[in-house]
Design an enzyme around this catalytic site. Structure first.
Site, PDB file in Angstrom:
ATOM      1  N   GLY A  20      14.082  12.729   9.172  1.00 17.47           N
ATOM      2  CA  GLY A  20      13.433  13.230  10.379  1.00 17.47           C
ATOM      3  C   GLY A  20      12.722  14.547  10.119  1.00 17.47           C
ATOM      4  O   GLY A  20      11.624  14.800  10.606  1.00 17.47           O
ATOM      5  N   ARG A  24      13.261  18.525   4.917  1.00 17.78           N
ATOM      6  CA  ARG A  24      14.202  17.739   4.118  1.00 17.78           C
ATOM      7  C   ARG A  24      13.431  16.816   3.176  1.00 17.78           C
ATOM      8  O   ARG A  24      13.880  16.529   2.067  1.00 17.78           O
ATOM      9  CB  ARG A  24      15.174  16.961   4.997  1.00 17.78           C
ATOM     10  CG  ARG A  24      16.363  16.483   4.187  1.00 17.78           C
ATOM     11  CD  ARG A  24      17.537  16.075   5.029  1.00 17.78           C
ATOM     12  NE  ARG A  24      18.088  17.173   5.782  1.00 17.78           N
ATOM     13  CZ  ARG A  24      18.705  17.036   6.948  1.00 17.78           C
ATOM     14  NH1 ARG A  24      18.852  15.848   7.476  1.00 17.78           N
ATOM     15  NH2 ARG A  24      19.186  18.076   7.562  1.00 17.78           N
ATOM     16  N   ARG A  43      -0.104  18.041  10.709  1.00 17.30           N
ATOM     17  CA  ARG A  43       0.893  18.494  11.704  1.00 17.30           C
ATOM     18  C   ARG A  43       2.168  19.030  11.055  1.00 17.30           C
ATOM     19  O   ARG A  43       3.225  19.050  11.691  1.00 17.30           O
ATOM     20  CB  ARG A  43       1.263  17.375  12.675  1.00 17.30           C
ATOM     21  CG  ARG A  43       0.108  16.980  13.571  1.00 17.30           C
ATOM     22  CD  ARG A  43       0.459  15.830  14.490  1.00 17.30           C
ATOM     23  NE  ARG A  43      -0.708  15.450  15.254  1.00 17.30           N
ATOM     24  CZ  ARG A  43      -0.782  15.484  16.583  1.00 17.30           C
ATOM     25  NH1 ARG A  43       0.239  15.876  17.294  1.00 17.30           N
ATOM     26  NH2 ARG A  43      -1.883  15.108  17.189  1.00 17.30           N
ATOM     27  N   ARG A  87      15.508   5.053   6.425  1.00 21.47           N
ATOM     28  CA  ARG A  87      15.722   6.305   7.141  1.00 21.47           C
ATOM     29  C   ARG A  87      16.904   7.020   6.521  1.00 21.47           C
ATOM     30  O   ARG A  87      17.962   6.411   6.288  1.00 21.47           O
ATOM     31  CB  ARG A  87      15.997   6.031   8.622  1.00 21.47           C
ATOM     32  CG  ARG A  87      16.655   7.194   9.312  1.00 21.47           C
ATOM     33  CD  ARG A  87      16.534   7.217  10.803  1.00 21.47           C
ATOM     34  NE  ARG A  87      17.512   8.101  11.407  1.00 21.47           N
ATOM     35  CZ  ARG A  87      17.504   9.443  11.306  1.00 21.47           C
ATOM     36  NH1 ARG A  87      16.550  10.067  10.642  1.00 21.47           N
ATOM     37  NH2 ARG A  87      18.442  10.166  11.868  1.00 21.47           N
ATOM     38  N   SER A  90      20.704  12.615   9.788  1.00 24.34           N
ATOM     39  CA  SER A  90      22.051  12.950  10.231  1.00 24.34           C
ATOM     40  C   SER A  90      22.396  12.138  11.473  1.00 24.34           C
ATOM     41  O   SER A  90      21.516  11.594  12.143  1.00 24.34           O
ATOM     42  CB  SER A  90      22.151  14.452  10.525  1.00 24.34           C
ATOM     43  OG  SER A  90      21.198  14.803  11.490  1.00 24.34           O
ATOM     44  N   ASP A 204      27.897  16.138  12.669  1.00 27.72           N
ATOM     45  CA  ASP A 204      28.690  16.720  13.754  1.00 27.72           C
ATOM     46  C   ASP A 204      29.475  15.591  14.414  1.00 27.72           C
ATOM     47  O   ASP A 204      29.215  14.422  14.149  1.00 27.72           O
ATOM     48  CB  ASP A 204      27.788  17.437  14.777  1.00 27.72           C
ATOM     49  CG  ASP A 204      26.645  16.558  15.247  1.00 27.72           C
ATOM     50  OD1 ASP A 204      25.571  16.604  14.633  1.00 27.72           O
ATOM     51  OD2 ASP A 204      26.848  15.773  16.201  1.00 27.72           O
ATOM     52  N   ARG A 217      25.963  21.283   3.725  1.00 23.81           N
ATOM     53  CA  ARG A 217      25.059  20.195   4.103  1.00 23.81           C
ATOM     54  C   ARG A 217      24.416  19.557   2.884  1.00 23.81           C
ATOM     55  O   ARG A 217      24.301  18.348   2.808  1.00 23.81           O
ATOM     56  CB  ARG A 217      23.971  20.702   5.054  1.00 23.81           C
ATOM     57  CG  ARG A 217      24.548  20.916   6.427  1.00 23.81           C
ATOM     58  CD  ARG A 217      23.526  21.304   7.462  1.00 23.81           C
ATOM     59  NE  ARG A 217      24.210  21.363   8.736  1.00 23.81           N
ATOM     60  CZ  ARG A 217      23.883  20.657   9.818  1.00 23.81           C
ATOM     61  NH1 ARG A 217      22.841  19.883   9.810  1.00 23.81           N
ATOM     62  NH2 ARG A 217      24.600  20.754  10.914  1.00 23.81           N
TER      63      ARG A 217
HETATM   64  N1  HPA Z   1      22.896  13.087  19.002  1.00 24.46           N
HETATM   65  C1  HPA Z   1      21.744  12.542  18.614  1.00 24.46           C
HETATM   66  N2  HPA Z   1      21.303  12.620  17.364  1.00 24.46           N
HETATM   67  C2  HPA Z   1      22.045  13.273  16.470  1.00 24.46           C
HETATM   68  C3  HPA Z   1      23.258  13.856  16.810  1.00 24.46           C
HETATM   69  C4  HPA Z   1      23.708  13.752  18.147  1.00 24.46           C
HETATM   70  O1  HPA Z   1      24.769  14.263  18.510  1.00 24.46           O
HETATM   71  N3  HPA Z   1      23.758  14.463  15.704  1.00 24.46           N
HETATM   72  C5  HPA Z   1      22.880  14.230  14.704  1.00 24.46           C
HETATM   73  N4  HPA Z   1      21.845  13.514  15.154  1.00 24.46           N
END
Ligand code: HPA
Length: 234
Positions: A20, A24, A43, A87, A90, A204, A217
């Site tokens: 994304g 990265r 962009r 893809r 995270s 997370d 990370r």
């Molecule tokens: N929500 C949506 N996308 C994400 C999250 C999340 O908590 N963590 C990492 N990508």
């Protein structure tokens, strides 16, 4: 050149990793690819083409969310002939056994909708990973020292979702994690007869509130990149 990608035709490989975050993409190019050249800056959505173990690879940022990913994936597939799109990114963990730093490989994705949804009228299309890529990614993940989970994920449209009952229903139905892009990638790949997969690092956790510290990370994201590259060229 397309509307959103400045590369000349031929500058993009048939295999494309899609994080994304454009920075990265730069980190992957600098740390995993040989001879990487920047092929897109439109962009600020950076893209690089280089080689991994002699195989040509592009790493192109997708931006956040399905509408953004849809633009880049459409142009990569339809204008540049991309055939394998993975893809990397995270996700938030949604099950107690899915721990921060683990890798989630997405078989399928639940959604409220994708940019493609209106095509299907009253039907709910099931976005599904390419099985060959999935199998190769699982084999690559199992040979590494990282937790790996394979199953359904939730591709959300809302990072700051205040409907916690929706999260509870996803958890109750065994959904492993939440991210915001894979469902549209799988849908576009199905439409155009190309291969797609999502490999995500748990950054997370929605139930525990734990988050991966910045200094840890890189190592975790490195496992995910290697799994994606090994799967692409298995
Ligand atoms: N929500 C949506 N996308 C994400 C999250 C999340 O908590 N963590 C990492 N990508």
């Amino acid at each position: 050149m397309t509307v959103h990608i400045g590369a000349e035709s031929g500058q993009i490989a048939e295999t494309v990793l899609m994080p994304g975050d454009p920075y990265r993409a730069k980190w992957v190019a600098e740390n995993f690819l040989e001879g990487a050249e920047c092929i897109n800056e439109v962009r600020g959505m950076l893209g690089f083409t280089g080689a991994w173990k002699g195989n040509r690879v592009t790493v192109q940022g997708s931006g956040m969310g399905m509408p953004s990913l849809s633009i880049y994936a459409n142009e990569l597939i339809r204008e540049y002939g991309a055939k394998t799109l993975i893809r990397i990114g995270s996700c938030g963990g949604m099950q107690p056994h899915v721990k921060v730093r683990d890798v989630v490989i997405a078989m399928t994705c639940t959604t409220v909708g994708t940019p493609s949804s209106t095509l299907f009228r009253e039907l709910n299309f099931s976005p599904c990973a390419d099985y060959g890529l999935l199998e190769a990614a699982v084999a690559a993940a199992r040979s590494r020292d990282c937790g790996v989970h394979v199953g359904g994920i939730y591709s959300s449209d809302t990072f700051y979702d205040e409907r916690s009952d929706l999260t509870d229903q996803m958890t109750r139905h065994g959904v492993l994690g939440v991210e915001m892009e894979a469902a549209e990638l799988y849908t576009l790949a199905a439409r155009h007869g190309v291969r797609a997969l999502g490999v995500m690092t748990v950054s997370d956790h929605l139930q525990t509130g734990e988050a991966l510290p910045a200094d840890q990370r890189e190592k975790s994201f490195g496992d995910m990149v290697e799994i994606a590259l090994e799967a692409a060229f298995a």
